[in-house]
Scaffold this motif. Structure first.
Motif, short mmCIF file in Angstrom:
data_model
loop_
_atom_site.label_atom_id
_atom_site.label_comp_id
_atom_site.label_asym_id
_atom_site.label_seq_id
_atom_site.Cartn_x
_atom_site.Cartn_y
_atom_site.Cartn_z
N GLN A 50 0.81 -1.22 0.00
CA GLN A 50 0.00 0.00 0.00
C GLN A 50 0.85 1.27 0.00
N LEU A 51 2.15 1.15 0.25
CA LEU A 51 3.02 2.33 0.24
C LEU A 51 3.44 2.67 -1.19
N ASP A 52 3.49 3.96 -1.46
CA ASP A 52 3.92 4.47 -2.78
C ASP A 52 5.44 4.57 -2.76
N ILE A 53 6.12 3.51 -3.25
CA ILE A 53 7.57 3.45 -3.16
C ILE A 53 8.20 3.25 -4.53
N THR A 54 9.25 4.01 -4.77
CA THR A 54 10.04 3.88 -5.99
C THR A 54 11.41 3.36 -5.60
N SER A 55 11.81 2.25 -6.21
CA SER A 55 13.13 1.68 -5.93
C SER A 55 14.16 2.27 -6.89
N LEU A 56 15.29 2.61 -6.34
CA LEU A 56 16.43 3.09 -7.12
C LEU A 56 17.43 1.95 -7.23
N LYS A 57 18.65 2.23 -7.57
CA LYS A 57 19.68 1.19 -7.63
C LYS A 57 20.02 0.71 -6.23
N SER A 58 20.61 -0.46 -6.14
CA SER A 58 21.13 -0.96 -4.88
C SER A 58 22.16 0.02 -4.36
N GLY A 59 22.29 0.13 -3.04
CA GLY A 59 23.25 1.07 -2.44
C GLY A 59 24.65 0.98 -3.03
N PRO A 60 25.27 -0.21 -3.02
CA PRO A 60 26.63 -0.31 -3.56
C PRO A 60 26.74 -0.02 -5.06
N LEU A 61 25.60 -0.06 -5.77
CA LEU A 61 25.61 0.20 -7.21
C LEU A 61 25.23 1.63 -7.55
N GLY A 62 25.09 2.48 -6.54
CA GLY A 62 24.81 3.89 -6.77
C GLY A 62 23.52 4.41 -6.18
N GLY A 63 22.74 3.56 -5.54
CA GLY A 63 21.48 4.00 -4.96
C GLY A 63 21.65 5.06 -3.89
N ASP A 64 22.71 4.93 -3.08
CA ASP A 64 22.98 5.95 -2.06
C ASP A 64 23.22 7.30 -2.72
N GLN A 65 23.98 7.29 -3.82
CA GLN A 65 24.26 8.54 -4.54
C GLN A 65 23.00 9.11 -5.18
N GLN A 66 22.13 8.24 -5.68
CA GLN A 66 20.87 8.73 -6.25
C GLN A 66 20.04 9.46 -5.19
N ILE A 67 19.95 8.87 -4.01
CA ILE A 67 19.22 9.53 -2.92
C ILE A 67 19.93 10.81 -2.52
N GLY A 68 21.26 10.77 -2.46
CA GLY A 68 22.02 11.98 -2.14
C GLY A 68 21.75 13.09 -3.13
N ALA A 69 21.67 12.77 -4.41
CA ALA A 69 21.36 13.78 -5.43
C ALA A 69 19.96 14.35 -5.20
N MET A 70 19.01 13.50 -4.85
CA MET A 70 17.65 13.97 -4.58
C MET A 70 17.64 14.92 -3.39
N ILE A 71 18.45 14.62 -2.37
CA ILE A 71 18.56 15.52 -1.22
C ILE A 71 19.11 16.87 -1.67
N ALA A 72 20.18 16.84 -2.45
CA ALA A 72 20.81 18.08 -2.92
C ALA A 72 19.86 18.90 -3.80
N GLU A 73 18.96 18.23 -4.49
CA GLU A 73 17.99 18.91 -5.36
C GLU A 73 16.74 19.36 -4.61
N GLY A 74 16.67 19.09 -3.29
CA GLY A 74 15.51 19.48 -2.50
C GLY A 74 14.30 18.60 -2.70
N ARG A 75 14.52 17.34 -3.10
CA ARG A 75 13.42 16.43 -3.42
C ARG A 75 13.14 15.39 -2.34
N ILE A 76 13.85 15.47 -1.20
CA ILE A 76 13.64 14.56 -0.08
C ILE A 76 13.42 15.39 1.18
N ASP A 77 12.38 15.01 1.96
CA ASP A 77 12.06 15.71 3.21
C ASP A 77 12.58 14.99 4.45
#
Length: 144
Positions: A50-77
């Motif tokens: 029931q949760l609206d979730i989007t999966s990114l890459k695995s952490g070691p494959l760049g997922g951490d960086q994808q989330i980091g970029a979203m933070i830098a872009e103001g897209r994560i609260d």
């Protein structure tokens, strides 16, 4: 309620804890939008469809960086990152970069269940609260 944009990350040993925490707090979390690193996202989707979730890459494959970029872009609260302090992480520099960005951009970050409980039980979680924007003008105009 103001929809929060929440990033979910968990080290392998803490993935069951994150899944359990989400289940225990499903009513407080439904209606928000989530992004997660790969395996964590798949497990969350299986346990809580029931949760609206989007999966990114695995952490070691760049997922951490994808989330980091979203933070830098103001897209994560909010960053909910259940950390395993007992196991060395092969991509520890990525983990440190992600937590550094959450700190730098002044977004709440919960690294364990107790902190995550405090964040979502705060009246600020369901209000229109936005953390103070960080002003980087002095940094950007510095002389080298």
């Amino acid at each position: 309620m103001d929809r929060k944009r929440i990033a979910l990350v968990a080290h392998d040993a803490r993935k069951p804890d994150l899944i359990g925490w989400l289940g225990a707090n499903i009513h407080a979390l439904e209606g928000n939008v989530f992004w997660s690193t790969g395996t964590t996202g798949r497990l969350v989707r299986e346990a809580h469809p029931q949760l609206d979730i989007t999966s990114l890459k695995s952490g070691p494959l760049g997922g951490d960086q994808q989330i980091g970029a979203m933070i830098a872009e103001g897209r994560i609260d909010l960053l909910v990152f259940f950390v395993d302090p007992m196991t060395a992480q092969p991509h520890d520099v990525d983990v440190k970069a992600l937590t550094r960005l959450a700190t730098l951009y002044n977004i709440p970050m919960a690294c364990n269940e107790a902190t995550a409980d405090m964040v979502i039980s705060s009246p600020l979680f369901t209000s229109g609260y936005r953390p103070r924007a960080v002003d980087f003008a002095a940094h950007d105009s510095r002389r080298l």
